[in-house]
Design an enzyme around this catalytic site. Sequence first.
Site, PDB file in Angstrom:
ATOM      1  N   GLU A 174       0.813  -1.287   0.050  1.00  0.00           N
ATOM      2  CA  GLU A 174       0.167  -0.140  -0.086  1.00  0.00           C
ATOM      3  C   GLU A 174       0.950   1.300   0.162  1.00  0.00           C
ATOM      4  O   GLU A 174       0.708   2.215   0.770  1.00  0.00           O
ATOM      5  CB  GLU A 174      -0.917  -0.124   1.337  1.00  0.00           C
ATOM      6  CG  GLU A 174      -1.915  -1.294   1.099  1.00  0.00           C
ATOM      7  CD  GLU A 174      -3.026  -1.172   2.245  1.00  0.00           C
ATOM      8  OE1 GLU A 174      -2.603  -0.713   3.410  1.00  0.00           O
ATOM      9  OE2 GLU A 174      -4.155  -1.612   1.780  1.00  0.00           O
ATOM     10  N   GLU A 362      -5.955  -8.190  -0.963  1.00  0.00           N
ATOM     11  CA  GLU A 362      -6.482  -8.067   0.234  1.00  0.00           C
ATOM     12  C   GLU A 362      -8.031  -7.582  -0.171  1.00  0.00           C
ATOM     13  O   GLU A 362      -8.223  -6.650  -0.815  1.00  0.00           O
ATOM     14  CB  GLU A 362      -5.938  -6.750   1.165  1.00  0.00           C
ATOM     15  CG  GLU A 362      -4.589  -7.023   1.645  1.00  0.00           C
ATOM     16  CD  GLU A 362      -4.101  -6.200   2.474  1.00  0.00           C
ATOM     17  OE1 GLU A 362      -4.846  -5.288   3.100  1.00  0.00           O
ATOM     18  OE2 GLU A 362      -2.884  -5.879   2.550  1.00  0.00           O
TER      19      GLU A 362
HETATM   20  C1  BGP Z   1      -4.529  -2.839   5.149  1.00  0.00           C
HETATM   21  C2  BGP Z   1      -3.182  -3.430   5.459  1.00  0.00           C
HETATM   22  C3  BGP Z   1      -3.293  -4.729   6.119  1.00  0.00           C
HETATM   23  C4  BGP Z   1      -4.826  -5.047   6.957  1.00  0.00           C
HETATM   24  C5  BGP Z   1      -5.970  -4.305   6.310  1.00  0.00           C
HETATM   25  C6  BGP Z   1      -7.150  -4.328   7.173  1.00  0.00           C
HETATM   26  O1  BGP Z   1      -4.437  -1.437   4.929  1.00  0.00           O
HETATM   27  O2  BGP Z   1      -2.459  -3.736   4.219  1.00  0.00           O
HETATM   28  O3  BGP Z   1      -2.407  -4.747   7.047  1.00  0.00           O
HETATM   29  O4  BGP Z   1      -4.577  -4.523   8.140  1.00  0.00           O
HETATM   30  O5  BGP Z   1      -5.488  -2.890   5.822  1.00  0.00           O
HETATM   31  O6  BGP Z   1      -7.153  -2.966   8.061  1.00  0.00           O
HETATM   32  P1  BGP Z   1      -7.437  -3.349   9.596  1.00  0.00           P
HETATM   33  O7  BGP Z   1      -6.642  -4.352  10.003  1.00  0.00           O
HETATM   34  O8  BGP Z   1      -7.193  -1.847   9.985  1.00  0.00           O
HETATM   35  O9  BGP Z   1      -8.965  -3.700   9.494  1.00  0.00           O
END
Ligand code: BGP
Length: 463
Positions: A174, A362
């Site tokens: 990201e 993701e």
């Molecule tokens: C993205 C990241 C992940 C993951 C995801 C979900 O931005 O790449 O690391 O954490 O977010 O976010 P969260 O865990 O805050 O729900």
Amino acid sequence: MSVFPKDFLWGGAIAANQAEGAWNEDGKGPSIADVVRGGIASGKHDAVIDPNLYYASHEAVDFYHRYKEDVALFAEMGFKCFRTSIAWSRIFPRGDETTPNEAGLAFYDSLFDELHKYGIEPVITLSHYETPLALYQEYGGWKNRQLIDFFSRYCETVFRRYKGKVKYWMTFNELNNMNRMPFATGAVDADAGAQAIWQANHHQFVANALANKLCHEIIPEAKIGCMLSLSTVYPATSNPQDIFSTMQLRRRSLFFSDVMMFGQYPAFAPRLFRELGVKLEIAGGDLQLLADYPSDYLGFSYYRSVLHQAGGQFRIDTGGTAGLDNPYLEKTEWGWPIDPQGFRIVCNELADRYRKPLFIVENGYGGVDEPDASGQINDDARIDYGRRHIEAMAQAIEDGCDIMGYTWWGPIDIVSAGTGEMKKRYGFIYVDKDNDGHGTLTRSKKKSFGWYQQVIASNGEVL
Ligand code: BGP
């Protein structure tokens, strides 16, 4: 008949700092993730680690010691691939050494061997918010050009070590979060200012190109991508000001994939830098490197869509405008709008713009999972989210999008990046651990485990 290619890479994704734990075992040095409490996304971190305080990444869900059990569960679901990151500071504890830590290299050898035992392809992120802490504390993070060389040495080390075991790679998780989360993404403090943040970006763009160069020289059959966080962004009203401002916001995000996929800064960069007062220091050869070594594919995370209004207050956790609700969409318990149509939109937007393979690395539903009286977790909301988003992805494929794979974020409960908590669970596998670190770490299957098993077994037909 499934619309998904027969070699579609179904799987799941985690990150070292959110799953492994063993934060200082077997020679691993601390990373920036090991000094934050309350989620790496917050950027709030301690100058020194207080042994009396709870840091979620220090144990996480102990994947480091339990990976064989977890990989067996992923295999039971039928995973074709599994995304995780190599913790850079497990390989180079400080980040500036010339000799790697053999115990760190050996751990990932074992993990990749375990995955291959079940026919699961590793998909490896080289840095998932895991810059070695010493590179932040003693070098100032990515705004220091020396990090290009340190990162290249790390990449060369792992490409040579895992040649033959890993053929899917991606560089920085990201990277477009540099504006929203500069500490996590570039080990630069949020108050460092636009000059430092965009200079850090430039160094990471160069490092990305060098990684692509090294990867193809060392592992010719490899595919190495860049990775962005991409919600879909809708203008809050039909006011042309909102529409133009939304276009500008989108371009500042796709700025990152433009540089890494096209190999050059976009035409709107000079005006953006003028308006920000940024004067990039670009060394001779940098721009040629970017042009010569673009990314092979675009990896991205998609969770939600957001509304944007010109002049509105930015919401750090979603990238939208604070206070704006989309009346057409339900939201998760954390206020993230659930928008499968938005998923189809972003797939088409990216396919049209880049005309290269897309990899959704993701997508997932973070929710509070409470066991019922019998101890079973009937996570129907997660199944519904997954079903609707995979249906949208199938539509995108029929629209002509070239999508190479889909890794569900957090197939096992792990630490949330946004909150640093366990309460925000994504997994098909429940982990007995609470926000204060209490629990047995025992794994158990949720209802969604069987659902995703069916999805993969039918290549996306049975949803
Ligand atoms: C993205 C990241 C992940 C993951 C995801 C979900 O931005 O790449 O690391 O954490 O977010 O976010 P969260 O865990 O805050 O729900």
